[in-house]
Design an enzyme around this catalytic site. Structure first.
Site, PDB file in Angstrom:
ATOM      1  N   GLN A 195       0.928  -1.037   0.016  1.00 60.86           N
ATOM      2  CA  GLN A 195       0.157   0.066   0.126  1.00 60.86           C
ATOM      3  C   GLN A 195       0.871   1.267   0.030  1.00 60.86           C
ATOM      4  O   GLN A 195       1.729   1.409   0.669  1.00 60.86           O
ATOM      5  CB  GLN A 195      -1.153  -0.052   1.064  1.00 60.86           C
ATOM      6  CG  GLN A 195      -2.038   1.071   1.177  1.00 60.86           C
ATOM      7  CD  GLN A 195      -2.803   1.513   2.338  1.00 60.86           C
ATOM      8  OE1 GLN A 195      -2.419   1.890   3.284  1.00 60.86           O
ATOM      9  NE2 GLN A 195      -4.066   0.869   1.931  1.00 60.86           N
ATOM     10  N   CYS A 224      -6.502   7.355   4.940  1.00 63.52           N
ATOM     11  CA  CYS A 224      -5.671   7.629   6.154  1.00 63.52           C
ATOM     12  C   CYS A 224      -6.029   8.920   6.906  1.00 63.52           C
ATOM     13  O   CYS A 224      -6.036  10.061   6.109  1.00 63.52           O
ATOM     14  CB  CYS A 224      -4.283   7.436   5.976  1.00 63.52           C
ATOM     15  SG  CYS A 224      -3.517   7.836   7.817  1.00 63.52           S
ATOM     16  N   ARG A 237      -8.532  -3.217  13.369  1.00 58.52           N
ATOM     17  CA  ARG A 237      -8.387  -3.004  14.805  1.00 58.52           C
ATOM     18  C   ARG A 237      -8.810  -4.450  15.558  1.00 58.52           C
ATOM     19  O   ARG A 237      -8.163  -4.879  16.578  1.00 58.52           O
ATOM     20  CB  ARG A 237      -8.877  -1.989  15.436  1.00 58.52           C
ATOM     21  CG  ARG A 237      -8.251  -0.769  14.899  1.00 58.52           C
ATOM     22  CD  ARG A 237      -9.229   0.648  15.383  1.00 58.52           C
ATOM     23  NE  ARG A 237     -10.473   0.757  14.751  1.00 58.52           N
ATOM     24  CZ  ARG A 237     -11.316   1.606  15.267  1.00 58.52           C
ATOM     25  NH1 ARG A 237     -11.354   2.318  16.292  1.00 58.52           N
ATOM     26  NH2 ARG A 237     -12.656   1.733  14.506  1.00 58.52           N
TER      27      ARG A 237
END
Length: 330
Positions: A72, A102, A229
């Site tokens: 990425q 992001c 997460r």
């Protein structure tokens, strides 16, 4: 069968999200062993890669066992991103992914990551430059939009597909939301309903249980799910979701012995990849997550985060296993 170009990913793939300071090779190794179908590197700065910065170059490390794996990239300059894609392609990943999602200030405020959601024409030019710069499939990860008044992801999906991306992952929040509030997958579902969209659409945000994975798959019709997460300290989530989708039943909850075993594997790989000093230091951020839910674990954690040798850490982990023998967590 879900495919990105010619990469076969199974009927309903589970993707490991690229996470800065988390998704390094040691972490990817334990997630792959526990069912992740497609993984990505930590995001790599195009400017850092062009300058040959050591941290950016090290993030290009990929291994055969983790395929399929994508690299990425993020950046703010169109030409630099194209050149960066050429450099990344040389290490032979399976695909190149562009980060337009992001939200953190030091990325977005420099015109990269989610900042491109404020300039769709530039996003299109940048994506086109990357597509033209590599022979590999190009995918994109992004968000719903910059804020509630600019949720332009449906337009983004069509325009990026038209210039050649092979899959799109959408996080169900805006940039302004950061990671607050609940992820809203409604627009992700609408992209899937669009007859013009032919590429795989993956949903991301708040998937932390097999039940939620099933619910969101059925409600929004996505081709797969990206998990971030919820996998930190709990790589078992991938196989747990797969088993639940297939059988409607839950796998047994990992025991403390299971957690210690995977934590050891993670630690060993971290040391092999980065050397003992750095490997031990960077592993310290993971202990709380691996043993979350254990009563009175703080004294063990305090010792783990100051231990300076592999042997000392293994000794403490053995103590953890003996102390909590037979206990389940979660």
């Amino acid at each position: 069968m879900v495919k990105i170009a010619n990469i076969e990913l199974g009927e309903f793939p589970l993707l490991l999200a690229p996470m800065e300071d988390v998704s390094d090779p040691p972490f990817r190794a334990v997630c792959k062993a526990n069912g992740a179908d497609l993984m990505y590197t930590e995001f790599i700065s195009s400017e850092g890669l062009i300058r040959d910065a050591a941290k950016s170059v090290q993030k290009l490390d990929i291994f055969e066992y983790e395929r399929p794996v994508g690299i990425q990239l993020f950046g703010s300059d169109v030409e630099t991103m194209g050149e960066c894609a050429r450099i990344a392609s040389r290490v032979n990943p399976d695909l190149i992914d562009i980060n337009y999602g992001c939200p953190v200030k030091n990325v977005a405020c420099r015109g990269a990551g989610a900042a491109l959601l404020q300039d769709i024409p530039k996003m299109v030019r940048m994506t086109e430059a990357v597509v033209k710069a590599t022979h590999l499939p190009v995918t994109v990860k992004t968000r719903l939009g910059w804020d509630d008044s600019t949720k332009n992801i449906q337009e983004v999906a069509e325009r990026l597909q038209d210039i050649g991306i092979k899959a799109l992952t959408v996080h169900g929040r805006t940039r302004v939301q950061m990671y607050k509030g609940d992820a809203d997958w409604t627009l992700i579902g609408k992209i899937k309903e669009n007859p013009r969209i032919q590429i795989p659409i993956f949903g991301n945000g708040d998937i932390d249980s097999p039940e939620k994975a099933l619910e969101y798959r059925n409600r929004y019709g996505v081709d797969g799910i990206m998990i971030g997460r919820a996998s930190i300290g709990y790589p078992w989530i991938f196989n747990e979701i797969k088993h639940f989708l297939k059988t409607g039943e839950h796998l047994p909850v990992p025991t403390v012995a299971d957690r210690v075993a995977v934590c050891r594997q993670h630690l060993d790989f971290s040391i092999r990849w980065k050397g003992e000093k750095v490997g031990i230091f960077e592993m310290r951020r993971h202990y709380t997550s691996y043993f979350k839910g254990l009563e009175n674990f703080k004294p063990f954690r305090s010792r783990l985060v100051v231990a300076e040798s592999h042997d000392e850490l293994l000794s403490i982990l053995n103590e953890v296993q003996e102390h909590y023998l037979g206990e389940l967590v979660g």
